[in-house]
Design a protein around this motif. Structure first.
Motif, PDB file in Angstrom:
ATOM      1  N   SER A  53       0.830  -1.117   0.153  1.00  0.00           N
ATOM      2  CA  SER A  53       0.011  -0.022   0.114  1.00  0.00           C
ATOM      3  C   SER A  53       0.899   1.425   0.011  1.00  0.00           C
ATOM      4  O   SER A  53       1.957   1.291   0.917  1.00  0.00           O
ATOM      5  N   ILE A  54       0.513   2.345  -0.788  1.00  0.00           N
ATOM      6  CA  ILE A  54       1.200   3.364  -0.974  1.00  0.00           C
ATOM      7  C   ILE A  54       0.394   4.827  -0.925  1.00  0.00           C
ATOM      8  O   ILE A  54      -0.555   4.920  -1.280  1.00  0.00           O
ATOM      9  N   GLY A  55       1.318   5.582  -0.117  1.00  0.00           N
ATOM     10  CA  GLY A  55       0.837   7.005   0.086  1.00  0.00           C
ATOM     11  C   GLY A  55       1.709   8.025  -0.527  1.00  0.00           C
ATOM     12  O   GLY A  55       2.752   7.789  -0.513  1.00  0.00           O
ATOM     13  N   ILE A  56       1.198   9.001  -1.197  1.00  0.00           N
ATOM     14  CA  ILE A  56       1.961  10.189  -2.011  1.00  0.00           C
ATOM     15  C   ILE A  56       1.467  11.485  -1.540  1.00  0.00           C
ATOM     16  O   ILE A  56       0.331  11.745  -1.274  1.00  0.00           O
ATOM     17  N   ALA A  57       2.688  12.296  -1.205  1.00  0.00           N
ATOM     18  CA  ALA A  57       2.136  13.883  -0.882  1.00  0.00           C
ATOM     19  C   ALA A  57       3.209  14.495  -1.649  1.00  0.00           C
ATOM     20  O   ALA A  57       4.273  14.696  -1.392  1.00  0.00           O
ATOM     21  N   GLN A  58       2.382  15.416  -2.471  1.00  0.00           N
ATOM     22  CA  GLN A  58       3.175  16.368  -3.203  1.00  0.00           C
ATOM     23  C   GLN A  58       3.463  17.672  -2.430  1.00  0.00           C
ATOM     24  O   GLN A  58       2.628  17.971  -1.542  1.00  0.00           O
ATOM     25  N   ARG A  87      -3.108  -0.356  -2.845  1.00  0.00           N
ATOM     26  CA  ARG A  87      -3.422   0.501  -3.844  1.00  0.00           C
ATOM     27  C   ARG A  87      -2.546   1.877  -3.422  1.00  0.00           C
ATOM     28  O   ARG A  87      -1.909   1.732  -2.424  1.00  0.00           O
ATOM     29  N   VAL A  88      -2.627   2.763  -4.409  1.00  0.00           N
ATOM     30  CA  VAL A  88      -1.992   3.886  -4.342  1.00  0.00           C
ATOM     31  C   VAL A  88      -2.932   5.132  -3.882  1.00  0.00           C
ATOM     32  O   VAL A  88      -4.004   5.085  -4.617  1.00  0.00           O
ATOM     33  N   VAL A  89      -2.748   5.970  -3.013  1.00  0.00           N
ATOM     34  CA  VAL A  89      -3.332   6.928  -2.684  1.00  0.00           C
ATOM     35  C   VAL A  89      -2.717   8.386  -2.657  1.00  0.00           C
ATOM     36  O   VAL A  89      -1.789   8.454  -1.943  1.00  0.00           O
ATOM     37  N   VAL A  90      -3.130   9.424  -3.235  1.00  0.00           N
ATOM     38  CA  VAL A  90      -2.484  10.803  -3.340  1.00  0.00           C
ATOM     39  C   VAL A  90      -3.110  11.430  -2.174  1.00  0.00           C
ATOM     40  O   VAL A  90      -4.513  11.653  -2.257  1.00  0.00           O
ATOM     41  N   GLY A  91      -2.285  11.955  -1.435  1.00  0.00           N
ATOM     42  CA  GLY A  91      -2.982  12.823  -0.154  1.00  0.00           C
ATOM     43  C   GLY A  91      -3.247  14.214  -0.572  1.00  0.00           C
ATOM     44  O   GLY A  91      -2.608  14.787  -1.565  1.00  0.00           O
TER      45      GLY A  91
END
Length: 317
Positions: free
Chosen positions: A279-284, A313-317
């Motif tokens: 599981s992946i989390g992204i923060a620009q 899954r991949v979630v973009v914060g």
């Protein structure tokens, strides 16, 4: 007559010593024609003194840096003083093969060089003497020590199991990237991810199999990021990636590739083949976080949302 005999004997001893000494001795006139060539030079070059005498050194050894040596010799002749150069400045003047058994790993002989002026009866410098010292043992030892120190430095920065950056080193890079954003305001994204249901993997198959899964995750991560990106093992089964010059959508594409590759692969362990997901989390990064820790917290929250949303899954914060 006795004095003449003594002088003759002294000259003989001197010549014998110059021939047998473990230092290369080459006498050149100021046109670089070889006037003397001792036994050390014969042994290592395979060229006898009689063959090379009166030949221009650069004609026989075209690999010698002509401009550099000419500059050195001209200065020695003009100033009537010695010049020195070490293997650290220039590994060798003569490209002789290394024949030392102890340092057999080195291909060529490392050399220190002394250039001395030789004056005639008028006091004018008419020739120069090149003294070539074989320092392969010293150079090899120092190079080995430097390589060992480099490896130790690398080990202090990397995670032993995965070869990725360790937590401390990676966090320092996150901080540096945060400061770079504040200065240049370039797009940059931070990724946090971990292995789904990792505890059951360890409980069912053992820690060695778990280590194989962690190494497999690191290998796929490394294969799917760019040279400018920085991946680290944050701890246990958790990882992080810094993606410079990358907005959230670009980060999502990279992360989806990693996620899909892991989902579709099988880790062949000695216990059993293991399939798993991440599981992946992204923060620009934006102006909102006040420090890099708040930026990491945003990526961590996105990772938590991916877990809560069903994992894999991949979630973009």
């Amino acid at each position: 007559m006795a004095m003449n005999d003594f002088e003759a004997n002294s000259f003989h001893w001197l010549v014998d010593m110059l021939e047998s000494v473990e230092v290369g001795l080459v006498v050149l006139d100021l046109d670089f024609r070889v006037q003397a060539w001792n036994g050390f030079m014969e042994n290592h070059s395979g060229i006898t003194a009689s063959k090379i005498r009166n030949q221009v050194l650069f004609d026989v050894f075209p690999d010698i840096p002509k401009a550099w040596l000419t500059r050195k010799v001209d200065a020695v002749a003009l100033l009537n003083t010695r010049a020195f150069t070490s293997w650290e400045q220039r590994p060798y003047l003569f490209q002789f093969r290394n024949t030392r058994p102890i340092t057999g790993t080195e291909e060529y002989m490392f050399q220190n060089l002394t250039i001395s002026p030789l004056s005639g009866v008028t006091g004018q410098v008419e020739k120069v003497c090149l003294m070539v010292y074989d320092v392969t043992d010293i150079a090899s030892s120092k190079r080995a020590l430097e390589q060992a120190n480099e490896q130790l430095a690398k080990l202090s920065m990397t995670d032993r199991l995965t070869g990725l950056l360790n937590r401390g080193t990676w966090e320092n890079l996150v901080d540096a990237e945060f400061e770079r954003f504040r200065r240049y305001n370039h797009n940059t994204s931070l990724v946090m991810f971990d292995i789904d249901h990792f505890k059951p993997v360890n409980d069912t198959h053992g820690h060695l199999a778990g280590d194989e899964v962690i190494k497999h995750t690191a290998g796929i991560t490394r294969a799917n990021i760019r040279q400018s990106d920085s991946a680290g093992r944050y701890g246990g089964e958790e990882f992080g990636i810094i993606l410079p010059e990358t907005d959230a959508e670009g980060a999502r594409i990279i992360c989806e590739r990693i996620r899909e590759n892991i989902e579709q692969s099988v880790v062949e362990t000695s216990v059993a083949p293991i399939r798993y997901t991440i599981s992946i989390g992204i923060a620009q990064l934006t102006e909102k976080p006040e420090n890099y820790m708040q930026w990491m917290q945003l990526a961590d929250e996105a990772l938590y949302a991916a877990k809560e949303g069903g994992r894999n899954r991949v979630v973009v914060g």
